[in-house]
Design a protein around this motif. Sequence first.
Motif, PDB file in Angstrom:
ATOM      1  N   PRO A 118       2.652   4.462  -0.996  1.00  6.87           N
ATOM      2  CA  PRO A 118       3.996   4.037  -1.396  1.00  6.87           C
ATOM      3  C   PRO A 118       4.159   4.068  -2.908  1.00  6.87           C
ATOM      4  O   PRO A 118       3.336   3.518  -3.646  1.00  6.87           O
ATOM      5  CB  PRO A 118       4.081   2.607  -0.861  1.00  6.87           C
ATOM      6  CG  PRO A 118       3.126   2.575   0.278  1.00  6.87           C
ATOM      7  CD  PRO A 118       2.006   3.490  -0.103  1.00  6.87           C
ATOM      8  N   GLY A 119       5.190   4.739  -3.386  1.00  7.83           N
ATOM      9  CA  GLY A 119       5.474   4.792  -4.804  1.00  7.83           C
ATOM     10  C   GLY A 119       4.588   5.718  -5.607  1.00  7.83           C
ATOM     11  O   GLY A 119       4.669   5.737  -6.841  1.00  7.83           O
ATOM     12  N   LYS A 120       3.745   6.504  -4.923  1.00  3.11           N
ATOM     13  CA  LYS A 120       2.831   7.398  -5.636  1.00  3.11           C
ATOM     14  C   LYS A 120       3.046   8.838  -5.201  1.00  3.11           C
ATOM     15  O   LYS A 120       3.660   9.110  -4.166  1.00  3.11           O
ATOM     16  CB  LYS A 120       1.384   6.982  -5.391  1.00  3.11           C
ATOM     17  CG  LYS A 120       1.025   5.626  -5.976  1.00  3.11           C
ATOM     18  CD  LYS A 120      -0.449   5.350  -5.821  1.00  3.11           C
ATOM     19  CE  LYS A 120      -0.831   4.017  -6.452  1.00  3.11           C
ATOM     20  NZ  LYS A 120      -2.290   3.734  -6.324  1.00  3.11           N
ATOM     21  N   ASP A 126      -6.334   0.560  -0.562  1.00  8.38           N
ATOM     22  CA  ASP A 126      -5.838   1.687  -1.373  1.00  8.38           C
ATOM     23  C   ASP A 126      -5.746   2.987  -0.579  1.00  8.38           C
ATOM     24  O   ASP A 126      -5.136   3.949  -1.043  1.00  8.38           O
ATOM     25  CB  ASP A 126      -6.729   1.915  -2.595  1.00  8.38           C
ATOM     26  CG  ASP A 126      -6.495   0.877  -3.687  1.00  8.38           C
ATOM     27  OD1 ASP A 126      -7.313   0.808  -4.621  1.00  8.38           O
ATOM     28  OD2 ASP A 126      -5.492   0.141  -3.583  1.00  8.38           O
ATOM     29  N   ASP A 127      -6.348   3.026   0.597  1.00 12.03           N
ATOM     30  CA  ASP A 127      -6.249   4.217   1.443  1.00 12.03           C
ATOM     31  C   ASP A 127      -4.948   4.228   2.258  1.00 12.03           C
ATOM     32  O   ASP A 127      -4.666   5.215   2.951  1.00 12.03           O
ATOM     33  CB  ASP A 127      -7.440   4.279   2.410  1.00 12.03           C
ATOM     34  CG  ASP A 127      -8.761   4.470   1.696  1.00 12.03           C
ATOM     35  OD1 ASP A 127      -9.728   3.767   2.052  1.00 12.03           O
ATOM     36  OD2 ASP A 127      -8.828   5.321   0.785  1.00 12.03           O
ATOM     37  N   THR A 128      -4.204   3.165   2.194  1.00 14.82           N
ATOM     38  CA  THR A 128      -2.937   3.078   2.922  1.00 14.82           C
ATOM     39  C   THR A 128      -1.960   4.139   2.457  1.00 14.82           C
ATOM     40  O   THR A 128      -1.810   4.372   1.250  1.00 14.82           O
ATOM     41  CB  THR A 128      -2.308   1.691   2.745  1.00 14.82           C
ATOM     42  OG1 THR A 128      -3.151   0.719   3.366  1.00 14.82           O
ATOM     43  CG2 THR A 128      -0.927   1.620   3.366  1.00 14.82           C
ATOM     44  N   VAL A 153      -1.278   5.593   7.986  1.00 12.86           N
ATOM     45  CA  VAL A 153      -2.546   4.862   7.976  1.00 12.86           C
ATOM     46  C   VAL A 153      -2.313   3.591   7.153  1.00 12.86           C
ATOM     47  O   VAL A 153      -1.883   3.666   6.007  1.00 12.86           O
ATOM     48  CB  VAL A 153      -3.681   5.701   7.353  1.00 12.86           C
ATOM     49  CG1 VAL A 153      -4.914   4.852   7.142  1.00 12.86           C
ATOM     50  CG2 VAL A 153      -3.991   6.905   8.233  1.00 12.86           C
ATOM     51  N   THR A 154      -2.569   2.454   7.767  1.00 16.77           N
ATOM     52  CA  THR A 154      -2.386   1.183   7.085  1.00 16.77           C
ATOM     53  C   THR A 154      -3.686   0.399   7.156  1.00 16.77           C
ATOM     54  O   THR A 154      -4.220   0.182   8.244  1.00 16.77           O
ATOM     55  CB  THR A 154      -1.259   0.361   7.715  1.00 16.77           C
ATOM     56  OG1 THR A 154      -0.046   1.118   7.693  1.00 16.77           O
ATOM     57  CG2 THR A 154      -1.045  -0.941   6.952  1.00 16.77           C
ATOM     58  N   VAL A 155      -4.181  -0.001   5.984  1.00 19.90           N
ATOM     59  CA  VAL A 155      -5.422  -0.769   5.905  1.00 19.90           C
ATOM     60  C   VAL A 155      -5.082  -2.148   5.356  1.00 19.90           C
ATOM     61  O   VAL A 155      -4.585  -2.276   4.236  1.00 19.90           O
ATOM     62  CB  VAL A 155      -6.454  -0.076   5.008  1.00 19.90           C
ATOM     63  CG1 VAL A 155      -7.774  -0.844   5.040  1.00 19.90           C
ATOM     64  CG2 VAL A 155      -6.670   1.365   5.454  1.00 19.90           C
TER      65      VAL A 155
END
Length: 116
Positions: free
Chosen positions: A41-43, A88-90, A112-114
Motif C-alpha cells: 500500500p502506498g508503494k 512488510d511482505d503485505t 497477501v496480508t501478514v
Amino acid sequence: QVQLVESGGGLVQAGGSLSLSCAASGRLFSINRMGWYRQAPGKQRELAASITSGGITNYADSVKGRFTISRLSAENTVWLQMNSLQPDDTGVYYCFEGDFHAPRTFGQGTQVTVSS
C-alpha cells in the motif's frame, strides 16, 4: 498473447508461510521469464522473484533466504513459496511473464496480508 491465472495468497501471522502459483496459457513459446512483482500500500510495484526459462532465479534482497521460486515446465506453472513472512511482505502479488529484461503480461493479482 499469454494469459496468467494466479492462486494462493491470503492472511497469515508473522513468521508463517504461504504459497502462490501462476499458470500460464497461450503463446507459451514466447515466455523467457516468469515471476512475481508485489505492491505494498502506498508503494511502487517491485520485483520479488523471477525465474528464467533456463531455471535461473533472481530475488529481491528483502526476500532472499525466505522466498523460493520454482517452475513446473510440463504444467507451465510457477510457484512462489514464502516462508518467515513479515508484515512488510503485505501487498498485492502479481504474476508476470516477459522477456529477460522487462515484464510483458501481468496476472490479476492476489492479496497477501501478514499480521503482526
